[in-house]
Scaffold this motif. Sequence first.
Motif, mmCIF file in Angstrom:
data_model
loop_
_atom_site.group_PDB
_atom_site.id
_atom_site.type_symbol
_atom_site.label_atom_id
_atom_site.label_comp_id
_atom_site.label_asym_id
_atom_site.label_seq_id
_atom_site.Cartn_x
_atom_site.Cartn_y
_atom_site.Cartn_z
ATOM 1 N N PHE A 1 -1.434 -3.552 -12.446
ATOM 2 C CA PHE A 1 -0.385 -4.122 -11.599
ATOM 3 C C PHE A 1 -0.883 -4.248 -10.166
ATOM 4 C CE2 PHE A 1 3.212 -3.520 -8.681
ATOM 5 C CZ PHE A 1 3.995 -4.614 -9.052
ATOM 6 N N ASN A 2 -0.826 -5.469 -9.628
ATOM 7 C CA ASN A 2 -1.223 -5.734 -8.250
ATOM 8 C C ASN A 2 0.039 -6.079 -7.458
ATOM 9 O OD1 ASN A 2 -2.295 -6.552 -5.811
ATOM 10 N ND2 ASN A 2 -3.856 -7.865 -6.698
ATOM 11 N N PRO A 3 0.547 -5.165 -6.622
ATOM 12 C CA PRO A 3 1.803 -5.448 -5.907
ATOM 13 C C PRO A 3 1.707 -6.644 -4.971
ATOM 14 C CG PRO A 3 0.732 -3.488 -5.020
ATOM 15 C CD PRO A 3 -0.023 -3.849 -6.262
ATOM 16 N N ILE A 4 0.515 -6.957 -4.487
ATOM 17 C CA ILE A 4 0.365 -8.082 -3.561
ATOM 18 C C ILE A 4 0.756 -9.392 -4.242
ATOM 19 C CG2 ILE A 4 -1.297 -9.402 -2.196
ATOM 20 C CD1 ILE A 4 -2.827 -6.859 -1.716
ATOM 21 N N LEU A 5 0.348 -9.565 -5.486
ATOM 22 C CA LEU A 5 0.631 -10.803 -6.208
ATOM 23 C C LEU A 5 2.092 -10.915 -6.625
ATOM 24 C CD1 LEU A 5 -2.545 -11.071 -8.469
ATOM 25 C CD2 LEU A 5 -2.169 -11.966 -6.167
ATOM 26 N N HIS A 6 2.872 -9.868 -6.424
ATOM 27 C CA HIS A 6 4.296 -9.890 -6.743
ATOM 28 C C HIS A 6 5.154 -9.864 -5.478
ATOM 29 C CE1 HIS A 6 2.477 -8.611 -10.519
ATOM 30 N NE2 HIS A 6 3.586 -8.963 -11.139
ATOM 31 N N GLY A 7 4.545 -10.092 -4.317
ATOM 32 C CA GLY A 7 5.269 -9.987 -3.058
ATOM 33 C C GLY A 7 6.050 -11.213 -2.664
ATOM 34 N N ARG A 8 5.873 -12.330 -3.380
ATOM 35 C CA ARG A 8 6.572 -13.582 -3.077
ATOM 36 C C ARG A 8 6.349 -14.001 -1.617
ATOM 37 N NH1 ARG A 8 12.039 -14.122 -6.786
ATOM 38 N NH2 ARG A 8 10.990 -13.627 -8.775
ATOM 39 N N ARG A 9 7.418 -14.091 -0.819
ATOM 40 C CA ARG A 9 7.245 -14.561 0.564
ATOM 41 C C ARG A 9 6.440 -13.579 1.409
ATOM 42 N NH1 ARG A 9 13.362 -16.910 1.686
ATOM 43 N NH2 ARG A 9 13.306 -18.519 0.078
ATOM 44 N N LEU A 10 6.545 -12.299 1.093
ATOM 45 C CA LEU A 10 5.725 -11.325 1.808
ATOM 46 C C LEU A 10 4.257 -11.532 1.476
ATOM 47 C CD1 LEU A 10 5.761 -8.902 3.712
ATOM 48 C CD2 LEU A 10 5.891 -7.417 1.699
ATOM 49 N N PHE B 1 0.856 -1.187 0.000
ATOM 50 C CA PHE B 1 0.000 0.000 0.000
ATOM 51 C C PHE B 1 0.895 1.242 0.000
ATOM 52 C CE2 PHE B 1 -2.192 -3.495 2.037
ATOM 53 C CZ PHE B 1 -3.452 -3.465 1.479
ATOM 54 N N PRO B 2 1.646 1.456 -1.084
ATOM 55 C CA PRO B 2 2.640 2.535 -1.095
ATOM 56 C C PRO B 2 2.039 3.925 -0.980
ATOM 57 C CG PRO B 2 2.362 1.632 -3.293
ATOM 58 C CD PRO B 2 1.587 0.750 -2.370
ATOM 59 N N ARG B 3 0.784 4.096 -1.354
ATOM 60 C CA ARG B 3 0.134 5.401 -1.264
ATOM 61 C C ARG B 3 -0.663 5.573 0.022
ATOM 62 N NH1 ARG B 3 -0.492 3.563 -6.482
ATOM 63 N NH2 ARG B 3 0.513 4.819 -8.113
#
Length: 293
Positions: free
Chosen positions: A129-138, A75-77
């Motif tokens: 772009f969904n940053p959650i789906l690119h978080g890997r272990r996070l 949630f960068p914003r």
Amino acid sequence: ADDLANYRVTLNLDHRLDQRRYNVPVTTKVAAVWVEGNERRKFEPSVTIYGNNRTRKCIQPFYGYYDPLSYPLFFPRGESGWHQGLPKDKITMEAANDHHGDDPDWNSMIRVSVRDYYCYKFQMRHGIFNPILHGRRLFQQFAVDMYIKVESSRLDYVRNNQKEIRADLYQGLMDSIQARESPASAVGKRTVLPASFVGGGRNMKRRYMDAIALVQKYGKPDVFLTMTSNPKWDEITREFEPGQTPQDRPDLVVRVFRAKLEDLKKQLFEKHILGKVIAHVYVVEFQKRGTFC
């Protein structure tokens, strides 16, 4: 807020904590540990805000700013996460906070449930772009954390609505006597899970009795069929982003498995590929691969 400059954010700065637990992960899986005896404890806050005057405020998981403070990379914003008054589409915030909000039926019609919200956040959308789906272990940690939030909300509802599920029939002094609990400290009020709560004792017993009833009426089963999920299925691997592995996308693995399971049920129960089915029982299990020395 106007007084935002008067606050600071502290994340796990207690030096008494074992700092080794914050090292880079060395495994590909994330799990949650539930300590026996903590059933009546609320979800522990992981973010604490201190004001300049040393006032302390704990961020509870049902606050809208719990998610952006706990997972700033997702949630960068500083977007607000789920909160109890989150209205559905075309519903105003005033309507969501109406006095009818205590009614479960009214609540489900105008407010977004915690489960629906995170199902929405885990969706794949082409071109977005969904940053959650690119978080890997996070992402794994986030999924486990949010699942605990969902399960905690269900348990809170059960705990606060014991009269509606007629819990008085399963608890009290007579239950303690029948359990041969002689010490006075062992006699207390028990929180009873309804039979509809998946994983609870009554739910497991009901499912077992239903299965035994089918065997009693129709006899022993003729077919024992096992279906195993394969993380290398083409339907899974072709959706990966460059560099991703099945461990990075648990949402995709379970989604494809669910689709294949529903297709198998249709083949068996509607198209009768193994003959007409008069009764069936099935269960989905999650197993962890281990190594033996």
